[in-house]
Design an enzyme around this catalytic site. Structure first.
Site, mmCIF file in Angstrom:
data_model
loop_
_atom_site.group_PDB
_atom_site.id
_atom_site.type_symbol
_atom_site.label_atom_id
_atom_site.label_comp_id
_atom_site.label_asym_id
_atom_site.label_seq_id
_atom_site.Cartn_x
_atom_site.Cartn_y
_atom_site.Cartn_z
ATOM 1 N N HIS A 178 -12.768 40.913 -54.826
ATOM 2 C CA HIS A 178 -11.317 41.082 -54.866
ATOM 3 C C HIS A 178 -10.604 40.747 -53.557
ATOM 4 O O HIS A 178 -9.411 40.433 -53.558
ATOM 5 C CB HIS A 178 -10.995 42.525 -55.261
ATOM 6 N N TYR A 221 -2.573 54.674 -58.521
ATOM 7 C CA TYR A 221 -2.194 53.403 -57.904
ATOM 8 C C TYR A 221 -2.101 52.301 -58.955
ATOM 9 O O TYR A 221 -2.942 52.208 -59.856
ATOM 10 C CB TYR A 221 -3.233 53.030 -56.852
ATOM 11 N N THR A 267 0.178 41.311 -53.525
ATOM 12 C CA THR A 267 0.542 42.478 -54.332
ATOM 13 C C THR A 267 1.255 43.514 -53.473
ATOM 14 O O THR A 267 1.193 43.495 -52.247
ATOM 15 C CB THR A 267 -0.699 43.155 -54.958
#
Length: 423
Positions: free
Chosen positions: A24, A153, A166
């Site tokens: 990620h 979150y 993001t």
């Protein structure tokens, strides 16, 4: 070894099913999703080309989505296994690494909840954001199981900015806590529960919109802390405060990823006592992939399922039909009013689109409801001379405003011998 966790890897199973595994930190889910979507779409188009090649001589009828040049080998190449001559010390390290990784695998628990009672259609019909609704359901399920509101979150895309990735949105707001507590209050009526749900989802939608437009806080604060660390500056006490640490100890780490090319998606928890929840919002279904380490994953999933059933029970059902004798003005004006919620169309990892923007795109170049009524009055069709006998509307649907009149039948009463009541 057939898994490379530091790369973006396509995994194809023996039955033809395929998946993506990626690390990620280098890319966001949106990048991997675009890659998967192009492969999926090109596969569909290739299939369409294959079944229509006897009908259409020109393949451009179904053009390819991926126009990359492919150079195929002249002869088939037989793969050959490569054997490595490794020293004992390296083999020992591989063995110890496999044992440590196996501990991580055994400690991880995953459960998939596929909820088919309703989906985006019902939620939008009740004028709430599907993404906000789902976010609230996960917080409420945890509250029903453990009796506390925890840090939750959700990443929101900031792709509208150059090099944007993001921003973080926190679902555990005061209004969300109020909703959770009211839901378990035996004295709370359905009306108050629904009002609390609307307030909490609306507040979450506002937070998503602020984050998507670069008005979030967490990424900015995180960048300031890292700049201070890199340059040897004093880090403010705020970053070591109890409140900031509790905020960043994310018990419910969630992410929204919706696309027809995906069957399921998920990820692990970010803290040892947390849950990692990847969810997909479909028109008539909600899918959750829930994982944790040594927690009651399946029990939480069943609690979440019951929570969705209970939340859906207080919503207005989709099957309601309006039959009226008044002109279509009232219903068209209702669709034309300013929306105070987000529909979350095409949600990708929390990316939410304003309902107003969607309506603007769909109705571009078409007459508004007010213009239709004005034209009707210019033709002399007054309320006394014509009636709208049948009205069947799907609220918040993709139907164009110019097509709304087709759902009814305009009857000129003056040209008939009987009255309107005789129809």
């Amino acid at each position: 070894c057939n898994r490379w966790y530091d790369k973006l890897q396509i995994i194809v199973c023996q039955d033809g099913r395929a998946g993506i595994n990626f690390e990620h930190s280098a890319i966001d889910g949106h990048t991997a999703l675009r890659f998967v979507s192009d492969i999926f779409a090109d596969t569909v188009v290739s299939f369409a080309q294959s079944i229509t090649k006897t009908i259409y001589s020109d393949k451009s009828f179904f053009p390819s989505l991926i126009n990359a040049e492919v150079r195929r080998g002249q002869a088939l190449v037989t793969p050959r296994k490569i054997s490595f001559d490794l020293p004992t010390t390296v083999l020992d390290k591989i063995y110890f690494a496999e044992a440590a990784l196996s501990d991580q695998i055994v400690a991880s628990d995953t459960f998939v909840l596929e909820f088919t009672e309703y989906g985006k259609g019902l939620i939008v019909h009740n004028k709430m954001s599907p993404d906000s609704f789902v976010q609230l359901s996960m917080q409420l399920a945890y509250y029903r199981l453990y009796g506390e509101v925890v840090s939750q979150y959700e990443p929101v895309l900031t792709k509208s900015f150059y090099h944007g990735r993001t921003e973080a949105v926190r679902t555990a707001t005061e209004l969300a806590a109020k909703f959770c507590k009211m839901w378990l209050d035996p004295k709370a009526t359905t009306r108050y529960k629904l009002e609390a749900m609307r307030e909490a989802t609306k507040h979450h939608s506002v937070g998503v919109k602020l984050a998507a437009t670069g008005k979030g806080l967490e990424r900015h604060l995180f960048a300031l802390m890292k700049i201070a660390e890199k340059n040897g500056l004093a880090i403010p006490d705020f970053f070591s405060s109890k409140a900031y640490k509790k905020l960043n100890h994310t018990i419910l780490s969630t992410s929204n990823c919706g696309n027809p090319s995906l069957r399921l998606f998920g990820f692990g928890p970010v803290v040892q006592d947390g849950f990692g929840i990847g969810y997909i919002i479909r028109d008539n279904a909600l899918q959750y992939s829930i994982s944790s380490k040594h927690r009651q994953t399946e029990r939480y999933a069943h609690t979440l399922k019951q929570t969705l059933i209970d939340m859906g029970s207080i919503l207005e059902p989709l099957s309601s039909v309006k039959v009226a004798c008044d002109p279509v003005a009232t219903d068209i004006n209702a669709l034309s009013k300013e929306k105070d919620y987000l529909e979350a169309y095409d949600d990708v990892y929390g990316e939410t689109t304003s309902a107003d923007q969607m309506l603007d795109k769909k109705d571009a170049g078409h007459s508004s409801g007010e213009n239709i009524l004005k034209k009707s009055r210019l033709r002399g069709e007054s309320r006394a001379s014509s009636q709208f006998a049948r009205v069947l509307l799907r609220r918040q649907s993709s139907v164009l405003l110019s097509e709304l009149r087709k759902f009814g039948k305009t009857i000129d009463v003056s040209s008939r011998s009987g009255s309107f009541d005789d129809l």
